[in-house]
Structures are given as structure tokens and as C-alpha cells.
Motif scaffolding. Sequence first.
Motif, mmCIF file in Angstrom:
data_model
loop_
_atom_site.group_PDB
_atom_site.id
_atom_site.type_symbol
_atom_site.label_atom_id
_atom_site.label_comp_id
_atom_site.label_asym_id
_atom_site.label_seq_id
_atom_site.Cartn_x
_atom_site.Cartn_y
_atom_site.Cartn_z
ATOM 1 N N CYS A 16 -22.954 32.814 -19.948
ATOM 2 C CA CYS A 16 -23.014 33.183 -18.535
ATOM 3 C C CYS A 16 -22.962 31.975 -17.616
ATOM 4 O O CYS A 16 -22.800 32.112 -16.409
ATOM 5 C CB CYS A 16 -24.322 33.935 -18.251
ATOM 6 S SG CYS A 16 -25.781 32.866 -18.451
ATOM 7 N N GLN A 23 -28.953 28.920 -22.484
ATOM 8 C CA GLN A 23 -29.231 29.185 -23.908
ATOM 9 C C GLN A 23 -27.899 29.299 -24.636
ATOM 10 O O GLN A 23 -27.330 28.301 -25.033
ATOM 11 C CB GLN A 23 -30.127 30.408 -24.051
ATOM 12 C CG GLN A 23 -31.579 30.067 -23.620
ATOM 13 C CD GLN A 23 -32.568 31.148 -23.978
ATOM 14 O OE1 GLN A 23 -32.427 31.877 -24.940
ATOM 15 N NE2 GLN A 23 -33.616 31.242 -23.181
ATOM 16 N N CYS A 24 -27.357 30.500 -24.790
ATOM 17 C CA CYS A 24 -26.059 30.559 -25.464
ATOM 18 C C CYS A 24 -24.958 29.972 -24.597
ATOM 19 O O CYS A 24 -23.938 29.510 -25.081
ATOM 20 C CB CYS A 24 -25.703 31.993 -25.858
ATOM 21 S SG CYS A 24 -25.014 32.970 -24.504
ATOM 22 N N CYS A 31 -27.164 37.544 -17.384
ATOM 23 C CA CYS A 31 -27.508 36.632 -18.470
ATOM 24 C C CYS A 31 -28.310 37.428 -19.487
ATOM 25 O O CYS A 31 -29.297 38.069 -19.127
ATOM 26 C CB CYS A 31 -28.352 35.469 -17.962
ATOM 27 S SG CYS A 31 -28.938 34.433 -19.316
ATOM 28 N N ARG A 32 -27.850 37.411 -20.732
ATOM 29 C CA ARG A 32 -28.541 38.190 -21.773
ATOM 30 C C ARG A 32 -29.588 37.380 -22.515
ATOM 31 O O ARG A 32 -30.250 37.887 -23.404
ATOM 32 C CB ARG A 32 -27.522 38.750 -22.780
ATOM 33 C CG ARG A 32 -26.520 39.732 -22.192
ATOM 34 C CD ARG A 32 -27.122 41.059 -21.817
ATOM 35 N NE ARG A 32 -27.792 41.036 -20.531
ATOM 36 C CZ ARG A 32 -28.144 42.099 -19.830
ATOM 37 N NH1 ARG A 32 -27.893 43.289 -20.279
ATOM 38 N NH2 ARG A 32 -28.765 41.988 -18.688
ATOM 39 N N CYS A 33 -29.711 36.090 -22.196
ATOM 40 C CA CYS A 33 -30.610 35.239 -22.994
ATOM 41 C C CYS A 33 -31.863 34.782 -22.248
ATOM 42 O O CYS A 33 -32.965 34.911 -22.747
ATOM 43 C CB CYS A 33 -29.885 33.982 -23.464
ATOM 44 S SG CYS A 33 -28.414 34.273 -24.432
HETATM 45 S S1 FES Z 1 -27.533 31.909 -21.635
HETATM 46 FE FE1 FES Z 1 -26.744 33.436 -22.941
HETATM 47 S S2 FES Z 1 -26.033 34.909 -21.534
HETATM 48 FE FE2 FES Z 1 -27.019 33.535 -20.271
#
Ligand code: FES
Lengths: 156, 264
Positions: free
Chosen positions: A105, A101-102, A137-139
Motif C-alpha cells: 500500500c 510492513q509488506c 492497508c491490510r498490515c
Molecule cells: S503495509 Fe501491507 S498493505 Fe499496508
Amino acid sequence: MLAHVRIDLTVNGERREGVLRGGESLLTFLRDTLELPGSKNACEQGECGSCSVLLDGTLVCSCLVLAAQAEGHDVVTVEGLARDGALHPVQQAFVDAGAVQCGFCTPGLVVAVVDLLERMPHPSDDQIREALSGNLCRCTGYAKIFDAVRLAAGRA
Amino acid sequence: MEVFRPSTLDEALRLRAEHPQARPIQGGTDVMVELTFGDARPEALLDLSELAELRGFAEEDGLLRLGAGLTYTEAMQTPLASRLPALAEASRTVGSPQIRNRGTIGGNLGTASPAGDALPPLLAERAEVELASARGTRTMPLAEFLLGVKRTALAPGELVTAVRVRPCEGPQTFAKVGQRNAMVIAICSLAVVVDAEAGEVRAAFGSSAVTARCVVVPLAEAAELPERVVEAASPIDDVRATAAYRRHALRVLAARTLERCLRT
Ligand code: FES
Ligand SMILES: Cc1cc2nc3c(=O)[nH]c(=O)nc-3n(C[C@H](O)[C@H](O)[C@H](O)COP(=O)(O)OP(=O)(O)OC[C@H]3O[C@@H](n4cnc5c(N)ncnc54)[C@H](O)[C@@H]3O)c2cc1C
Ligand code: FES
């Protein structure tokens, strides 16, 4: 044995050298001096795994390695995984599974998964969970990351 | 900041004597965090990671010598894991694979945190610490080496070179309470060793006193172990848990690990 100011090491198969700043970490040396920003700097305390690299083939957090300790050693970063313009199979699996995602990580996870599949070509879910316990991973919620690991393992 | 990188133990001990202000660094998993966050600003560092003398382990006449540079990952592998199963289990709970690949038992002794996960299994095995300096080598029981929170009996000019253990026959195990399964500092932890030959059960606990501590009861009175452990503990309230919770959890861990050991 002398006090070090300049180090010489192998990074992604190439001999590299550079001047150190004080007690700097391998992570900042890779990013700022060798201009390899793939390894990410998030926590700088070993908690998130976004700085993961292979040091002499062993998975480590580069933020916890004193750069001077890498002198004479062999480092592989996420930049060293692709071959002849083609993504590494683990990188390709992350793309295909939509495990990014972002993306912050992702480099650390990709390196950790490369290490995992080298040691265990067909890991169980529990083995994947344990192997990736040092990568936050925060996403994604991890489901797609697990898909990517299974995909890469299945294609090997 | 100067970094000394000796390639032999002799050279390291000479540098240690000449530069007492140089902070030893092995895996760096504790030291690097202190450096990065400015909690420590040593004038110099003494890197021990190139010293072959500190690596791996050796066995002679049933006495295991674990190098100070032995990593948790190594402690989890056979044959060591079958000789010291509680240490292997404890190692598996440390941090993450990245931390276990780099963190060492020598570093855990050097840090001497009450929560150090290698300490309870080694205490329960009556481990001895091998200390070397340019003057020579001495050994002392681990229980005497650990003086308090982050305080040890390491004398000026000394380095921890190894931990010596004579694994006892009989079952042993380790358990740890934390907020989750990975990457947590122990709220409390406990290692139990059933030493059939000595006719006793030893339990060592972490995160519930100023150092990890060991309790011994005769095998015939094993059922009293949980209570003895709680009596020996002096836990505090902190961000991770209350003292009351720790006492409760220690009692549960002692009973549970004992049952696991004696069931077989
Ligand atoms: S994709 Fe954003 S922290 Fe894992
Ligand atoms: C994210 C993260 C998670 C962690 N999780 C845990 C955990 O679950 N359980 C746990 O117990 N610990 C944990 N730790 C702490 C750390 O990993 C351990 O204490 C480890 O054993 C330290 O070993 P090291 O080789 O990295 O030590 P270093 O950082 O190199 O050194 C630690 C200390 O010991 C001294 N020292 C090192 N070697 C010697 C020697 N041979 N002689 C004398 N002094 C020496 C150093 O000067 C320093 O004071 C964690 C750390 C991080 C960053
Ligand atoms: S930046 Fe190294 S583990 Fe987070």
C-alpha cells in the motif's frame, strides 16, 4: 481528436510516449509499457488507492483513468518523488515511523500523503483520516501511518 | 477499441452522431471499472474530459449552471458549497478523495444508479438537465430524466452538458446511511430542502426505489415528511440491507435532516 493508438505525455518530468492497448488504464500503461511498477495494481476498481498518482497535480486512482485521457497531461508517480538520490520527506517519514510492513500500500499512501500535505501542511487527525480514506492497508492497522504523516508534517 | 478525444463540444456532438456506438467517458470512475472487468466492451469510447464547455460552473441571474464535468471535489468547495450545501455534503460522502477528484455529476446522471449520491440533492432543488446533440439543446426536469435503474431519457446522439439549478433560499442538508463513513454505496440517502418562498419542504431519497425520488409537503405539514417519504419509497432486500431496514432508516433520516434544517 483522432482515434488514439500512441500517446505522448509527461511522466515524472520527462516526455514519454507509448502505444496503447485498447481501453487500457493509465495504471497498466505506466507499469507495463513505461516500466514504472511503483504504482501498484491491487483491486483495479478504485477501492484501494494503491495505484494513486498525481494527474496534473490532482490525486487520482490511475486504474480509473483511461490511458488515452492522459495524453498531453502531466503524471507524477511514486518514482518521481525522490530528489537527487534522497527520499522525499514523506518517504523518509514512512521509513522512520516504521509505517511499512509488506509495503504494497505504501506507494499509493506516500503519493496521497504528499498531496495532503501540499493542501494542508498541518492536518488534524480527522483530516488525515478523511484524506487517506481511499487508501487501504491490510498490515499496519494505520497507527504507524498516522505517525508518519505527523512526522512529515512536523518536519516541514 | 478506438478512443475519440474531441477538444470542443461541437466536435464531440458531431462524433456522437457519427459514432453512436462510442461510449461517453468523463471521469471514468464507472466506465473504467466496467471496461477492466469486461462488463462492457464498447467498440469505441468518446472522451469528454478535454471539453472546456463541460467544466466548472457559471451563474447568471441566480441560475446556476453546473457543467456535466463538475467534480465532487469542486462541488465541495466555496462558493458552490454555500449555494448548494446539500450537494456539497453529498459530494463529501462519495468514495474517497481520489474518486471525488475524478468523478463528476454528469457521470452520476449518466450512470443513473438509484444510489447516485448527487441525485437526491439535485432532485430536491428541482434541477433541470441540459441535453445537447448536433440537432440542438433541450432541457428537462431531472425527475423526468431518471427513468429507472441505469435508464435515462438521454436520446440517441445526445450528451448531458449541464445541470441547471436555481438554489432556493432556506436551509438544506443531506444524510446517507452506509456500512462506514467512506467508500460506501448508500444503503439509503436523503436530501431535504426547505423552500420558504414556495412554502414547501422537499425531500429526495436514494437507494430505496428504482430511481432517486422526490417528495413535497407544504411547510405547515413538515412534520408529516418522514411518513410521506416512507410511503413514496419501494425499497428491496439486497446484499446491503433489507427493505424493512431501509424504510426505518429513511424515516430516521427524514426526521433528522428536517430537524437540522428547522432548528436554525
Ligand atoms: S503495509 Fe501491507 S498493505 Fe499496508
Ligand atoms: C471506488 C468507487 C467508489 C464510488 N463511490 C460512489 C459513491 O459513494 N456515490 C456515488 O454516487 N457514486 C460512487 N461511485 C460511482 C462513480 O464515481 C459516480 O457515479 C461518478 O459520478 C461517475 O462520474 P464519472 O465522471 O467518473 O463517470 P464515467 O465513468 O466517465 O461515466 C459514467 C456513465 O455516464 C456516462 N456519461 C458520462 N458523462 C456523460 C455525459 N456528459 N453525457 C452522457 N453520458 C455521460 C458514461 O457513458 C457512463 O455510462 C464510486 C465509484 C468507485 C470506483
Ligand atoms: S488498484 Fe486502483 S484503487 Fe485499487
